[in-house]
Scaffold this active site. Structure first.
Site, PDB file in Angstrom:
ATOM      1  N   ASN A 134       0.784  -1.132  -0.028  1.00  0.00           N
ATOM      2  CA  ASN A 134       0.187   0.019   0.118  1.00  0.00           C
ATOM      3  C   ASN A 134       1.051   1.124   0.046  1.00  0.00           C
ATOM      4  OD1 ASN A 134      -1.897   2.018   0.489  1.00  0.00           O
ATOM      5  ND2 ASN A 134      -2.716   1.004   2.370  1.00  0.00           N
ATOM      6  N   HIS A 141     -11.254   4.989  -2.226  1.00  0.00           N
ATOM      7  CA  HIS A 141     -11.663   4.175  -1.052  1.00  0.00           C
ATOM      8  C   HIS A 141     -12.477   2.839  -1.432  1.00  0.00           C
ATOM      9  CE1 HIS A 141     -11.108   8.112   1.684  1.00  0.00           C
ATOM     10  NE2 HIS A 141     -10.037   7.388   1.767  1.00  0.00           N
ATOM     11  N   ARG A 153      -7.068  18.144   3.232  1.00  0.00           N
ATOM     12  CA  ARG A 153      -7.861  18.605   2.300  1.00  0.00           C
ATOM     13  C   ARG A 153      -8.966  19.517   2.370  1.00  0.00           C
ATOM     14  NH1 ARG A 153      -7.786  12.260   0.184  1.00  0.00           N
ATOM     15  NH2 ARG A 153      -5.836  11.704   1.056  1.00  0.00           N
TER      16      ARG A 153
END
Ligand code: ADP
Length: 402
Positions: A9, A185, A245
């Site tokens: 990942n 996601h 963000r």
């Protein structure tokens, strides 16, 4: 001797990985896991076995390796170490989490040169994310060309969204070029849907909203196990307020920053991806625990933190409302990921703000970390379910190589 599968990942400045041993073709044991962090600044590697015993800890002192373009070298050394460590139980396949698969890749895929080039071509869509996934792939294609590598996509779960959820109201040619809502996601959402199929027939077949609330945060509307809408769109910037963000902002603001604030595209990129969200508003941290602690301790920035938290909650309630309206009501609401799984007070407040949907939270169940946290007379079933993206990747890699 057993077969092993390596799951990778890769983030913009880190590389997380787990090594699994295949017990019987159906179950797997995690035998080692590691983190290479500080890529581009101060690289540091730590790998532990399943008992958390440290297997290797390493800093790289060479200043050349503290540059971002040293990513391949660092990934290469790390992967070489893992492959050597697992010599007795050879690594037969590697799974990569890939943020963006574009319109083409809606299933896990075996990586070859063609796939690699396709994924590289998506870099302008997600310039901060895609290069990170490509680096370990590139290193492996070069160093271990015989070992199957499989890309598992965060966008794939959202491929089922209808046109009205995917399309921006821009001239048609942009959609044809790939400018559309993708959603991210996906591996986390896939895990939750899989879990519901095994444990909760009502939510698996009904209308469910899943809130993945981590450093990056999004919500998805799922009907009969398929995604029908989601809050992130062309990039993982859109939708909810996140750690650093902005979430959804008026697109014309970017023009204002360019023309009036005289900011460069790079400066704007840093502003909206890395300096906004909880961090920008609280001026304390991007981490929800720090924001909550500052409020609890009535610290000097407590008021800013409270405002950041209110923005986070307001965006979340608003987005859940939008998705619920789109589905004509909901049967279930699931909280997952770091904030979703742990921030009890926040879950409680969100549920209270959504009481108009018929949600009645069971405060005691919520406090005591139960899975089911809604009252029996709540019209919407609310659950907290820990996510497990790696298990989805492991299953996808195993199924594909077999
Ligand atoms: P990532 O998107 O990096 O995978 P995670 O899913 O690990 O992120 O979530 C990280 C977020 O979860 C951070 O904002 C962190 O503060 C938050 N978090 C973790 N534990 C708690 C807690 N007990 N209370 C509130 N927030 C928490």
């Amino acid at each position: 001797m057993a077969d092993s599968i390596l799951i990778i990942n890769a983030g913009s400045s880190s590389l997380k990985f787990s090594l699994y041993q295949d017990n019987d073709g159906n179950t797997f044991t995690s035998v080692a896991s590691g983190l290479l962090e500080g890529i581009g600044t101060k690289p540091y590697l730590k790998i532990v076995d399943q008992h958390k015993k440290v297997l290797i800890e390493k800093n790289w002192e060479d200043p050349k390796l503290a540059q971002l373009d040293a990513r391949d070298t660092l990934c290469g050394e790390t992967l070489e170490w893992i492959f050597n460590y697992s010599k007795k139980d050879p690594i037969v396949a590697v799974g990569h989490r890939v943020v963006h698969g574009g319109s083409k890749y809606v299933n896990p895929v075996l990586i070859d040169e063609v796939v690699y080039q396709d994924l590289e071509a998506l870099t302008p869509f997600v310039p901060l994310h895609q290069p990170a996934s490509l680096s370990p792939m590139r290193v492996m294609l070069h160093n271990n060309p015989g070992i199957p590598q499989i890309a598992c996509f965060d966008t794939a779960f959202h491929a089922t969204m209808p046109d009205k959820a995917k399309r921006f109201a821009l001239p048609r040619r942009y959609f044809d070029k790939g400018v559309r809502r993708y959603g991210f996601h996906g591996l986390s959402y896939q895990y939750i849907v899989h879990y519901l199929k095994q444990t909760d027939h009502v939510l698996a077949s009904g209308k469910t909203i899943i809130a993945h609330l981590g450093n990056g945060a999004s919500v998805s509307a799922v009907y009969q196990g398929k995604c029908v809408d989601t809050s992130m769109s062309f990039t993982p910037l859109d939708g909810l307020v996140m750690g650093t963000r902005t979430g959804h902002i008026d697109a014309a603001l970017i023009l204002y920053m360019l023309n009036e604030e005289k900011m460069s595209p790079d400066e704007i990129e840093t502003l909206i991806w890395k300096k906004s969200g909880l961090l920008g508003v609280s001026e304390v941290s991007s981490d929800m625990r720090d924001v909550e602690a500052e409020i609890a301790n009535n610290g000097p920035k407590a008021e800013f933190c409270q405002q950041a938290l209110e923005l986070f909650k307001y965006a979340l309630v608003g987005e859940i409302g939008r998705l619920a309206a789109g589905m004509g009501g909901i049967d279930g609401l699931i909280f997952t990921a770091g904030i979703g799984e742990n921030a009890r007070e926040l879950r409680s407040e969100i549920c209270k703000s959504l009481s108009w949907l018929g949600i009645k939270i069971d405060e005691e169940a919520n406090r005591s970390k139960k899975e089911l946290i809604s009252m029996p007379n709540s019209t919407v079933i609310v659950k907290t379910i820990p996510t497990n993206e790696e298990s989805v990747m492991l299953r996808e890699v195993h199924d594909l190589i077999n």
